[in-house]
Design a protein around this motif. Structure first.
Motif: not given
Length: 416
Positions: A273, A282-284, A299, A305, A307
């Motif tokens: 990551l 990058v966004e969870c 994605s 999870k 992202y």
């Protein structure tokens, strides 16, 4: 300009059209073909996958299988399950999926157009994959299945199709077992057939292979082969042409084609990551499935999870037909640079998942343990495909997925 010719289609009577029609030969294995044909003695799979009528374990590329295809094709004609039209004509073939219908024109495309670049491609082909379809065509002397072409929409052609569809009853009209609708109209008016032929010859400078590059290449090679064996060759023989369904570009939608990878190339999730953030925002997004919403957005599913990844400026080139593609961005900056996957054509660490299976399939593959990480891409547009074909470029492997698949068996083109 594009050469499209009407032809005398070999096709089923209306009452058995649904049972005779089947999926293309290359979307199933022998066991699946046998299951699909079970209880359907009129299924075209008895011709396109004739190994299902041979002893268990028979090599699908054996002469026995090819000869069985020939005998089954003859039997279908003898029993009246396939009947040839008396007059050459065009045909309209429409497909409905998720409330959207696309209308294609079935016609003979010219082998010469493929060789001189009027028929444009966007994928590389492998001679070994071409050879199997060549052998079957050589034995049966027929194009058993159409290829999937597109062209830049022409209003005059659209108007003719719309008029026929509105005012004439479809000869075949059924919903297949996968829920997709299939609708079919012969173009019976000689004047209309002549007008369509002239419109393609004057308004359509090129056609584009959407799906079926190997079958297209095989058809062109077969044309050359048959011509070489004919001392009286004129160029007008049926083997100089092959069957294709031509859809206007503005009616087609390409579905995403996604990737799953077996490992992180020795990195931990945290290390991966951190490196990913050098080229992506990058966004969870949590545990709920997230689907990319725009170009250059991806994605990713990792460690339970999802992202959202947005490619940073400088990682792509919107002025380059290859550099603008999201598959190029992912291949270069993630699969190659971070995960060490240098050649998608030969690697065993990456597998491809068609978007028709949904992003839940990506989660399933990772959660099942056989894959470590999954990436979903925003679908390629028809304009991107056309730009690449027009500039003579080749798309990276497994970039486009067209759905629904053309049903085989509604039409066959005989080469003799």
């Amino acid at each position: 300009m594009a050469i499209l010719k009407p032809f005398k289609g070999l096709r089923p009577p209306k009452e058995i059209s649904k049972d005779l029609a089947c999926l293309p030969y290359d979307v199933m294995n022998s066991e699946e073909a046998a299951q699909m044909a079970e209880g359907k003695e009129v299924s075209l799979l008895h011709i396109t996958r004739a190994e299902i009528d041979c002893p268990a374990g028979t090599d699908v590329h054996s002469e026995e299988v090819y000869k069985k295809s020939v005998s089954n094709l003859k039997m279908f004609q003898d029993k009246g399950w396939l009947v040839q039209d008396e007059e050459a004509k065009f045909y309209i073939y429409a497909q409905t999926m998720d409330g959207r219908t696309q209308y294609g024109i079935v016609a003979n495309a010219a082998c010469e157009d493929y060789k001189n670049g009027v028929i444009k491609k966007h994928e590389l082909t492998r001679p070994d994959k071409e050879e199997d379809r060549m052998i079957l065509t050589r034995y049966t002397q027929a194009n058993l299945e159409p290829v999937f072409f597109s062209y830049k929409a022409v209003p005059e052609i659209d108007a003719i199709v719309a008029d026929i569809v509105k005012n004439e009853e479809a000869e075949y009209d059924f919903v297949a077992e996968d829920g997709f609708g299939h609708h079919f109209w012969p173009v019976n008016n000689p004047a209309t057939n002549k007008e369509l032929e002239e419109l393609f010859a004057t308004k359509v400078p090129a056609t584009y292979v959407a799906d079926g590059h190997h079958r297209t290449a095989a058809a062109a090679r077969i044309g050359d082969e048959f011509a070489a064996k004919n001392p009286n060759h004129t160029g007008d023989e049926e083997y100089n042409y092959f069957m294709a369904v031509h859809f206007p570009d503005n009616q087609l939608a390409i579905i995403d084609y996604n990737r799953v990878v077996k490992d992180l190339n020795g990195m931990t999730e945290t290390e991966f990551l951190a490196k990913l953030e050098q080229t992506f925002e990058v966004e969870c997004m949590g545990e709920e499935i997230y689907k990319p919403a725009k170009l250059h957005e991806f994605s990713m599913y990792l460690d339970n999870k999802w992202y959202k990844l947005n490619a940073k400026e400088g990682t792509y080139d919107d002025k380059d037909p290859i550099g603008v593609l999201d598959v190029t961005i992912l291949s270069s900056h993630v699969l190659d640079n971070l995960l060490g996957v240098e050649d998608l054509r030969t690697t065993t660490r990456v597998e491809f998942v068609g978007g028709i299976r949904g992003l839940g399939e990506l989660k399933k593959r990772v959660d099942g343990g056989d894959m470590k990480i999954a990436f979903a891409l925003y679908a390629v547009s028809m304009q991107q495909l056309i730009d690449i074909a027009d500039t003579g470029n080749i798309m990276p492997p497994k970039t486009t997925w067209f759905e629904p698949k053309l049903r085989s068996g509604l039409l066959i083109h005989k080469l003799d």
